[in-house]
Design a protein around this motif. Structure first.
Motif, PDB file in Angstrom:
ATOM      1  N   VAL A 106       0.847  -1.203   0.000  1.00 28.44           N
ATOM      2  CA  VAL A 106       0.000   0.000   0.000  1.00 28.44           C
ATOM      3  C   VAL A 106       0.883   1.254   0.000  1.00 28.44           C
ATOM      4  O   VAL A 106       0.706   2.166  -0.811  1.00 28.44           O
ATOM      5  CB  VAL A 106      -0.949   0.006   1.225  1.00 28.44           C
ATOM      6  N   ASP A 107       1.850   1.265   0.910  1.00 28.08           N
ATOM      7  CA  ASP A 107       2.752   2.421   1.012  1.00 28.08           C
ATOM      8  C   ASP A 107       3.433   2.707  -0.328  1.00 28.08           C
ATOM      9  O   ASP A 107       3.627   3.854  -0.702  1.00 28.08           O
ATOM     10  CB  ASP A 107       3.847   2.158   2.056  1.00 28.08           C
ATOM     11  N   ARG A 108       3.860   1.671  -0.998  1.00 28.96           N
ATOM     12  CA  ARG A 108       4.627   1.834  -2.231  1.00 28.96           C
ATOM     13  C   ARG A 108       3.720   1.918  -3.457  1.00 28.96           C
ATOM     14  O   ARG A 108       4.220   1.983  -4.574  1.00 28.96           O
ATOM     15  CB  ARG A 108       5.638   0.701  -2.411  1.00 28.96           C
ATOM     16  N   GLN A 109       2.423   1.906  -3.261  1.00 31.39           N
ATOM     17  CA  GLN A 109       1.459   2.029  -4.377  1.00 31.39           C
ATOM     18  C   GLN A 109       1.794   1.088  -5.533  1.00 31.39           C
ATOM     19  O   GLN A 109       1.856   1.504  -6.692  1.00 31.39           O
ATOM     20  CB  GLN A 109       1.452   3.475  -4.885  1.00 31.39           C
ATOM     21  N   VAL A 110       2.046  -0.173  -5.209  1.00 25.53           N
ATOM     22  CA  VAL A 110       2.540  -1.117  -6.210  1.00 25.53           C
ATOM     23  C   VAL A 110       1.645  -1.235  -7.456  1.00 25.53           C
ATOM     24  O   VAL A 110       2.149  -1.144  -8.582  1.00 25.53           O
ATOM     25  CB  VAL A 110       2.833  -2.496  -5.549  1.00 25.53           C
ATOM     26  N   PRO A 111       0.321  -1.404  -7.315  1.00 24.88           N
ATOM     27  CA  PRO A 111      -0.482  -1.557  -8.548  1.00 24.88           C
ATOM     28  C   PRO A 111      -0.381  -0.340  -9.474  1.00 24.88           C
ATOM     29  O   PRO A 111      -0.231  -0.494 -10.690  1.00 24.88           O
ATOM     30  CB  PRO A 111      -1.910  -1.749  -8.015  1.00 24.88           C
ATOM     31  N   ASP A 112      -0.436   0.873  -8.894  1.00 24.83           N
ATOM     32  CA  ASP A 112      -0.342   2.075  -9.733  1.00 24.83           C
ATOM     33  C   ASP A 112       0.994   2.135 -10.456  1.00 24.83           C
ATOM     34  O   ASP A 112       1.071   2.521 -11.626  1.00 24.83           O
ATOM     35  CB  ASP A 112      -0.482   3.344  -8.868  1.00 24.83           C
ATOM     36  N   ARG A 113       2.037   1.782  -9.772  1.00 27.20           N
ATOM     37  CA  ARG A 113       3.362   1.866 -10.390  1.00 27.20           C
ATOM     38  C   ARG A 113       3.537   0.816 -11.486  1.00 27.20           C
ATOM     39  O   ARG A 113       4.216   1.044 -12.481  1.00 27.20           O
ATOM     40  CB  ARG A 113       4.454   1.735  -9.327  1.00 27.20           C
ATOM     41  N   ILE A 114       2.938  -0.356 -11.263  1.00 27.70           N
ATOM     42  CA  ILE A 114       2.996  -1.370 -12.322  1.00 27.70           C
ATOM     43  C   ILE A 114       2.256  -0.858 -13.561  1.00 27.70           C
ATOM     44  O   ILE A 114       2.755  -0.958 -14.687  1.00 27.70           O
ATOM     45  CB  ILE A 114       2.387  -2.707 -11.841  1.00 27.70           C
TER      46      ILE A 114
END
Lengths: 336, 336
Positions: B315-323
């Motif tokens: 969540v902190d690293r916003q993984v889905p958005d960054r992918i």
């Protein structure tokens, strides 16, 4: 005599094997100039059981197998396999190019009737202080369900004859234990094995069961088999290196603590060594009319000696003949 | 709240996670009667950050995923995924039925545009004291070359954003390092990755490189990935059990020797624990419009807490958005 190092490792390993087995005779196939000096100053008793078979070239480790096989005339690998084919040798041990060895061996010795393609097999020690037969380790990256069934039969014979396990348990590697898991070829092989009375099929196993002794015969396609074996080797190497580094880092231990650690490390290493790639070296190319053992290319003397001993064991137990006999019982012959 | 044990493990784990992260809020989805008593006698500060979301049924661990998904209405798993879909929760952590979780998550959250199918990913510690992103661990038993390339992109993003590795090295799992090795889909993926400037593709790795840190992103199909991870877990468990048994067997050690052994074992265990399945628990279902973490079904409190922490990190690293952002750069859009 190929491999990463060549005769400087394989000849001393051969001499060690001769010394520990008075009934053994070895034909050393390679360039006499490279082999002869390594036999000097050895006892007449040992050298009387060695014969050098000249071969002027060696297949390079990085050669593409198909090309290497086409140009294999006169190489040590081909000459050694010819000796097996003509009955002058009972087994061939090689540390050379794996792909070339598999291809040439199949071309020259032919598969046993009922075996589509030979498989690479090894025997691993397990946690129950028993042994587990594992195949295929990389000879066939794609396997039909029939091939997996043939591997199961060959593995059973080795488990009975070499590892001396009565009614060996046979399992298929999968990614879950439920029947619906995995790939079509695995599920189809499972369905056939369940109906094959001569095989003690126990179901699927996952990768974590490689060393637990849950099954006596661990059957997989060559890709997964290579992955599981290499992963095991890698994890063991990492842990051994952690053990070493944990000792080096320690500063100023008391002499008693040092002694205690040394003693304990020796104990631990001994347990791990059983699983060390240097110790169980020697994968058997199973399913041929003849015995062919593939050593690690980077094998040291002890490891190459272990591969020679695998060959002796396979000769003693007449593994190819027993596989052929079992296939006649278990599998329907295609020509009937 | 499913898994092999259910709320008796997951609720205490949730309380531990809340205690160590004052910013965390948790929605516990399940049967209130089972959850409520486990929250009694906890501090008001902790329980003020917990909300129970009632769900009357649980998907059985051994249910067939397709049937379980059809009958999933009202289950805790589906309810939890709905909370993510509607934005009421930022992530879902489950110790339940893996197949059902993958299927339901894909159905409800949908794949990120450009991702054919989500993959299971974990981050392993490696020998270089770094981290290795490994995927797919079993979500897809058959993978096209395009899927492997998509895994490479997703793994790179995680290596950069979560493991903080600049220009992470990406490798494909194969059974040799030569270009000609392996299966068609792997060779085709290699060809695409070589031409993809935004990916630092370094070639093939074998199973023995899983823990060596040779690559930062270890890409494989779900079958091989499952085999390599499970093999690693199995070998570590066997070695840990050998360490234990080697201590038990020792008779009458001197007190100093006993002390030295205890000290060394503690050191060794600490090193191994890093790789212990109880510690690195929590595989991420990567490639969805939302964060879903799969815990081992048999996770204990500490392990389930680790899975919750994985979710917080994602969540902190916003993984889905960054992918999604990276896919727009790296891969050609199918609709353009």
């Amino acid at each position: 005599m190929g491999g990463d190092v060549g005769p400087r490792v394989t000849v001393p390993a051969a001499l060690q094997a001769l010394a520990s087995n008075p009934a053994l005779k070895l034909l050393l196939v390679g360039q006499p100039d490279a082999i002869q000096p390594l036999l000097a100053q050895q006892s007449a008793e040992l050298t009387s059981r060695v014969e050098i078979i000249p071969a002027q070239s060696v297949i390079a480790n990085d050669a593409k197998p198909s090309a290497a096989i086409r140009q294999s005339k006169g190489t040590s690998m081909r000459t050694a396999l010819e000796l097996v084919k003509t009955g002058q040798a009972q087994a061939c041990v090689s540390a050379g190019n794996t792909g070339a060895l598999m291809g040439l061996a199949k071309l020259m010795l032919k598969s046993i009737e009922g075996i589509e393609r030979p498989a690479l097999m090894t025997i691993l020690p397990n946690q129950q202080k028993g042994q587990t037969v594992v195949l295929d380790l990389g000879a066939n990256v794609i396997c039909s369900s029939e091939m997996l069934v043939q591997f199961a039969v060959m593995g059973s014979v080795v488990a009975e004859e070499v590892a001396k396990i009565a009614s060996p348990r046979v399992a298929l590697l999968n990614i879950g234990e439920e029947e619906s898991k995995g790939l079509d070829n695995i599920r189809e092989a499972a369905a056939i094995l369940k109906e094959t009375a001569a095989i003690n099929y126990i179901g699927y196993v996952e990768g974590n069961e490689l060393l637990t002794g849950k099954t006596d015969v661990f059957v997989c396609d060559g890709f997964s088999g290579n992955v599981t074996l290499k992963t095991m080797e890698g994890v063991i190497r990492v842990i051994l290196s952690l053990l070493k580094s944990s000792e080096e880092k320690q500063t100023k231990p008391s002499w008693l603590m040092k002694l205690a650690k040394k003693w304990l490390k020796k104990r631990l290493m001994k347990r791990f060594e059983e699983l060390n790639p240097d110790q169980y070296n020697g994968a058997t190319l199973l399913g041929l009319n003849g015995i062919v053992i593939k050593s690690h290319g980077a094998a040291n003397e002890g490891a190459f000696k272990a591969a020679i001993e695998r060959a002796v064991q396979a000769v003693d137990r007449q593994v190819p003949d027993r596989i052929a006999a079992r296939l006649n019982i278990v599998l329907p012959r295609s020509d009937q």
